[in-house]
Every structure is written in structure tokens, then in C-alpha cells.
Design an enzyme around this catalytic site. Structure first.
Site, PDB file in Angstrom:
ATOM      1  N   THR A 133      66.569 -35.677  29.453  1.00  0.00           N
ATOM      2  CA  THR A 133      65.273 -35.721  29.636  1.00  0.00           C
ATOM      3  C   THR A 133      64.533 -37.136  30.095  1.00  0.00           C
ATOM      4  OG1 THR A 133      63.026 -35.568  28.599  1.00  0.00           O
ATOM      5  CG2 THR A 133      64.991 -35.487  27.106  1.00  0.00           C
ATOM      6  N   ASP A 135      62.060 -38.179  28.940  1.00  0.00           N
ATOM      7  CA  ASP A 135      61.353 -38.340  27.778  1.00  0.00           C
ATOM      8  C   ASP A 135      61.999 -39.584  26.718  1.00  0.00           C
ATOM      9  OD1 ASP A 135      59.289 -37.060  28.993  1.00  0.00           O
ATOM     10  OD2 ASP A 135      59.665 -35.201  27.663  1.00  0.00           O
TER      11      ASP A 135
HETATM   12  O1  F6P Z   1      60.064 -33.340  29.484  1.00  0.00           O
HETATM   13  C1  F6P Z   1      59.864 -33.984  30.705  1.00  0.00           C
HETATM   14  C2  F6P Z   1      58.408 -33.974  31.268  1.00  0.00           C
HETATM   15  O2  F6P Z   1      58.479 -34.581  32.408  1.00  0.00           O
HETATM   16  C3  F6P Z   1      57.421 -34.354  30.053  1.00  0.00           C
HETATM   17  O3  F6P Z   1      57.312 -36.028  30.436  1.00  0.00           O
HETATM   18  C4  F6P Z   1      56.159 -33.616  30.751  1.00  0.00           C
HETATM   19  O4  F6P Z   1      55.181 -33.706  29.595  1.00  0.00           O
HETATM   20  C5  F6P Z   1      56.847 -32.474  31.156  1.00  0.00           C
HETATM   21  O5  F6P Z   1      58.052 -32.651  31.457  1.00  0.00           O
HETATM   22  C6  F6P Z   1      56.184 -32.218  32.335  1.00  0.00           C
HETATM   23  O6  F6P Z   1      56.578 -30.625  32.657  1.00  0.00           O
HETATM   24  P1  F6P Z   1      56.238 -29.734  34.062  1.00  0.00           P
HETATM   25  O7  F6P Z   1      57.102 -30.426  34.977  1.00  0.00           O
HETATM   26  O8  F6P Z   1      56.646 -28.414  33.514  1.00  0.00           O
HETATM   27  O9  F6P Z   1      54.764 -29.943  34.090  1.00  0.00           O
END
Ligand code: F6P
Length: 379
Positions: A133, A135
Site C-alpha cells: 500500500t 499508505d
Molecule cells: O489505500 C491506498 C489509498 O490510495 C489511500 O491513500 C486512499 O485513501 C484510498 O486508497 C483511495 O481509495 P480509492 O482509490 O478507492 O478512492
């Protein structure tokens, strides 16, 4: 019939996924004689039995590619939208796992994927997971792949915002991903020399932020870069969120369905309002400092494109350690990064935990001592 393992990628995509798939496919076959098949679009592909053989040409030329050749989704095995219903499809997944006579299933993902994989392992699947991830918030591993690439992209973006903020004598509030942790925001803020860094682990006081910007102005710096993690909250909002979480936990303890529903709805409304947090901060800073302010939301740019060399190496290392773990029958584990090496951590020790930035982390100290404002009087 020979040995066969399955692989899926789930959750948000992350640079390095294809490097991991390639490493599993190549090392599985070369080192252990395992055939590898991929399931498309995360757990949904496992449910729908949509597969692709991971061998030969399909693994060629993907090391440097962003995204995932398998596709991904945020579907949860036990809460799967099917038609107009949400159903527990773990039984169907188990059936497909057995249909391919799999020796193990590799699930590559972040915190949510670790939880879903753990559920399947408890039902009897042989599971090994990899932590990915942008994150960097998965517990029990030093780092996740994807983080390094996203950090470079966010840093480069803030570098570029500096010159325009400087030329226009503006504040630029730049929102960085990271979900509920501040690894990406803090790292990019530190690497780019942002003047203010706001992360979820340290609720901020807007007056403190404005004061730091005004102090810069008095020193002749009439522009400022504010790096804010998407999950950062003001002190007031953090207190409200805490109360809402306590209310939800109490409702759950009492098994009061009506109260749980109400608490969940209030929490959802709060989170929706948070989507405009960065914009609101920018407006407040304009009012408090008299400087013009602009907002840049980096968004999915941070997840796209070519993985960095560090992420390619990390994902390749984890992929090869993964086939070794399967060969050694070390199931129900996550291949984690520990120092220079890898280690296997029981999934039970990973799930339900979040790796937040510790308040004594050296990056925080370095940011403070080089003059960044963290938006809170205690720092
Ligand atoms: O978990 C990775 C991430 O990019 C986070 O940083 C963010 O909050 C989320 O995914 C965004 O998710 P999506 O692509 O489903 O909008």
C-alpha cells in the site's frame, strides 16, 4: 497434477504489484516447480473463477509497469455485492480454491486485504499474504511496497508547487493520500521542506498554523507550503470523531441494532464532511493570514505509473520469500519486512491493527528541528 498456487491483488493498486506477481510466477516455477495462476480483480475473480496462467510471456516486461496486470477491487469475500444483494461468498471461493487443487493462495494487499485473507485462512485455505500500500500503514512490517514510489511522486509535486507559491506570494495547501496515517504526508513534507505538515496522528489547531505562516511573513517569506494528509483533523473534529467512535462501540456492546445504525449514519456523515476539510483549512488560512491560498489535491497521481527501483526490489524480494514460505508450508502468514530481511508474521497478529506514525518518530523530530510547524502547541 503437479503443484499449483493462486495469486490475487486486492484493495487500491500500488506500484510494485506487477514486480511481485512476476517474482511469484518466476520463482514459483524455477525454484519449486509450482504452476501459478492469477485470479482477476481481487476476491471477485476468486468468486467468479476468472483466472489467468502466470507463466511465460505474460510475466515478461511487467517488472517496470505500474498498476496490476490482474486487476483489483475492494470487494470483501464475506460482504460481496452480487446483483442487488450483499452476500457472504466465502463458500463459493473455497469451492473455486479446491477446484484448482491449489496448494496455497497468495493475497497481495493492504490492511483490508490482510483481514479478508485471514478470514479465508480461518475457513481452511492455505494463505500467504504480501503487504502493499502507498499508505505504509500495515502493522508488523517495516515498510510496504508502493510507499517509496508514492513518496517520490508527492515530493516532486510539492517541489513544483514551491516555485508557483513563491512567485504569487501565496499559501498552497497540498493534500496527500495516506488514509488514516501520516507516513506519506510527513515523508513528502519533510523531503520537500514544507513549512507546515499536518498528519492524522497530531490533530491541528488552525490558529497555530496561521501563526507559523504569519511568522514566516514577518521574516520576509510571503508564501507557505502546507502539506496535509487526507486523514488529518483539526483538534475539534478529532474530538467529535472520538466521541462518535465511542458511541458506535457502546451501541455494538449493547447489540442495539437501531443505535448501531444511527451511530454508523452519523459517522458516515462526519466522514463525508471531512472530504472538504482541506478546502476549509485553506479558506480559514486566507482569513487568518491575509494571504491568498490555493488547494492542490494530489489524489490518484500518487498511485499511478512506474514503480521506483526500491519498490521493484522490495516487491521482488517479498515475492520470492512468499514462494519459499509456501514451499515450507508456513500458511496463515504475512511476509513482512524486518530490517534488511523478511520474516513471517501470523496473520492473527496483523489484522485489526494500524501502523500509525509514533509520536517519537525521528521524521517528526527532524521536521520540527528544521523549522516545520506541525500545527499543535505540544510539538
Ligand atoms: O489505500 C491506498 C489509498 O490510495 C489511500 O491513500 C486512499 O485513501 C484510498 O486508497 C483511495 O481509495 P480509492 O482509490 O478507492 O478512492
Amino acid at each position: 497434477m503437479g503443484r499449483c498456487i493462486g495469486v490475487l491483488t486486492a484493495g487500491g493498486d500500488s506500484p510494485g504489484l506487477n514486480a511481485a506477481i512476476r517474482a511469484i510466477g518466476n520463482s514459483g516455477l524455477r525454484a519449486y516447480g509450482m504452476r501459478v495462476i492469477g485470479f482477476r480483480d481481487g476476491f471477485r475473480g476468486l468468486m467468479e473463477n476468472r483466472t489467468v496462467p502466470l507463466e511465460g510471456d505474460i510475466l515478461s516486461g511487467i517488472l517496470t509497469l505500474g498498476g496490476t496486470i490482474l486487476g483489483t477491487s475492494r470487494d470483501k469475500p464475506h460482504k460481496m455485492p452480487v446483483g442487488d444483494k450483499v452476500q457472504d461468498m466465502t463458500g463459493v471461493m473455497m469451492h473455486n480454491y479446491r477446484r484448482h487443487n491449489l496448494e496455497a493462495l497468495v493475497c497481495i494487499g493492504g490492511g483490508g486485504t490482510q483481514k479478508n485473507a485471514y478470514r479465508l485462512s480461518q475457513l481452511g485455505m492455505n494463505i500467504v499474504t504480501l503487504p502493499k500500500t502507498i499508505d505504509n500503514d500495515v502493522a508488523m512490517t517495516d515498510i510496504t511496497f508502493g510507499f517509496d514510489t508514492a513518496l517520490s511522486i508527492a515530493t516532486d509535486a510539492i517541489d513544483r508547487l514551491h516555485s508557483t507559491a513563491h512567485s504569487h506570494h501565496r499559501i498552497i495547501v497540498v493534500e496527500i493520500m495516506g488514509h488514516n496515517t501520516g507516513w506519506l504526508g510527513l515523508g513528502a513534507g519533510l523531503a520537500s521542506g514544507a513549512d507546515v505538515i499536518l498528519i492524522p496522528e497530531i490533530p491541528y489547531d488552525v490558529n497555530k498554523v496561521a501563526e507559523a505562516i504569519r511568522r514566516r511573513r514577518h521574516r520576509g517569506k510571503n508564501f507557505s507550503i502546507v502539506a496535509i494528509s487526507e486523514g488529518a483533523l483539526s483538534m475539534q473534529d478529532a474530538a467529535v470523531l472520538e466521541k462518535l467512535k465511542i458511541e458506535k462501540a457502546a451501541a455494538k456492546d449493547e447489540k442495539d441494532a437501531k443505535r448501531i445504525k444511527k451511530a454508523e449514519a452519523t459517522l458516515a456523515a462526519f466522514k463525508l464532511k471531512q472530504d472538504t476539510n482541506t478546502l476549509q483549512l485553506s479558506r480559514e488560512l486566507e482569513a487568518l493570514t491575509g494571504l491568498e491560498s490555493r488547494v492542490t489535491i494530489l489524489g490518484h497521481l500518487q498511485r499511478g505509473g512506474t514503480p521506483s527501483a526500491a519498490d521493484r526490489i522490495l516487491a521482488t524480494r517479498l515475492g520470492t520469500a512468499c514462494t519459499e514460505a509456501i514451499h515450507d508450508q508456513q500458511f496463515g502468514t504475512m511476509v513482512a519486512v524486518k530490517g534488511e530481511g523478511t520474516t513471517l508474521v501470523p496473520l492473527a497478529n496483523v489484522v485489526g491493527k494500524l501502523k500509525a506514525v509514533p509520536l517519537d518518530h525521528p521524521w517528526l523530530r527532524a521536521a520540527l528541528e528544521t523549522g516545520a510547524c506541525l500545527g499543535n502547541a505540544k510539538f
